[in-house]
Scaffold this active site. Structure first.
Site, PDB file in Angstrom:
ATOM      1  N   ASP A  68      13.306  -6.174  11.068  1.00 26.95           N
ATOM      2  CA  ASP A  68      13.646  -7.265   9.688  1.00 26.95           C
ATOM      3  C   ASP A  68      13.164  -7.656   8.719  1.00 26.95           C
ATOM      4  O   ASP A  68      11.991  -7.987   9.401  1.00 26.95           O
ATOM      5  CB  ASP A  68      14.511  -8.317  10.494  1.00 26.95           C
ATOM      6  CG  ASP A  68      15.233  -8.318  12.159  1.00 26.95           C
ATOM      7  OD1 ASP A  68      15.902  -6.992  11.335  1.00 26.95           O
ATOM      8  OD2 ASP A  68      15.664  -9.043  12.732  1.00 26.95           O
ATOM      9  N   ASP A 111      21.871  -5.081  10.143  1.00 30.14           N
ATOM     10  CA  ASP A 111      22.552  -5.976  10.531  1.00 30.14           C
ATOM     11  C   ASP A 111      23.825  -6.302   9.444  1.00 30.14           C
ATOM     12  O   ASP A 111      24.864  -6.952   9.600  1.00 30.14           O
ATOM     13  CB  ASP A 111      21.886  -7.266  10.552  1.00 30.14           C
ATOM     14  CG  ASP A 111      20.386  -7.622  11.044  1.00 30.14           C
ATOM     15  OD1 ASP A 111      21.464  -6.248  12.366  1.00 30.14           O
ATOM     16  OD2 ASP A 111      19.384  -7.578  11.282  1.00 30.14           O
TER      17      ASP A 111
END
EC number: 3.4.23.36
Length: 166
Positions: free
Chosen positions: A122, A140
């Protein structure tokens, strides 16, 4: 499969592949930066940084643990959820199938990382006056857009159909 269903199937497949490839490209770019730099923390704007973290949990780092049995169980569960999403996509004949394709493309991106790296990179860090949102990635974003659009369709369009029948 008739021609229309086959066309929809291929369009869904293209959406899934585009999302997956876009997600992989951004992650590979960040990982390439991580090879050069000791840490990736790049200032973009007053509210956006690129900051690499490795997420071993699920969405937003929930259930982030080191136990291999739990990790493997979560990974298998995620794989089953992806299969269910694809099944819902294939069975749907309306615009919702495209939103399921967005979710599936993002889910495949993160699932791939869980298998290859045992964690998901991430790197998008949104913040505002000291408040930092959870660090996330491109997959995401597409998962969130797909879920949000499915909710909107359910609230505003399917609700109208139900009211019209009554």
């Amino acid at each position: 499969m008739n021609k229309i269903n086959l066309k929809n199937f291929y369009l869904n497949l293209v959406i899934i592949l585009v999302v997956f490839i876009f997600d992989r490209t951004t992650k590979l770019y960040i990982l390439k930066l991580a090879e050069v730099e000791t840490s990736v923390d790049i200032y973009i704007t007053p509210f956006l940084n690129l900051f690499l973290i490795w997420n071993k949990g699920i969405a937003f780092g929930l259930f982030s643990i080191d136990g291999s049995v739990i990790y493997n169980s979560i990974t298998i569960l995620i794989g089953l959820i992806i299969i269910a999403i694809i099944f819902m996509m294939l069975k749907n004949d309306n615009i919702q199938r495209y939103f399921f394709a967005l979710i599936a493309g993002g889910a495949f991106g993160n699932f791939y990382d869980r298998i290859v790296y045992t964690a998901v990179p991430d790197f998008i860090d949104l913040h505002f006056y000291g408040f930092h949102w959870f660090v996330f990635n491109v997959a995401d974003i597409f998962i969130t857009i797909g879920v949000f659009c499915l909710i909107l369709v359910e609230l505003f369009f399917n609700n109208k159909k139900t009211n019209e029948k009554n």
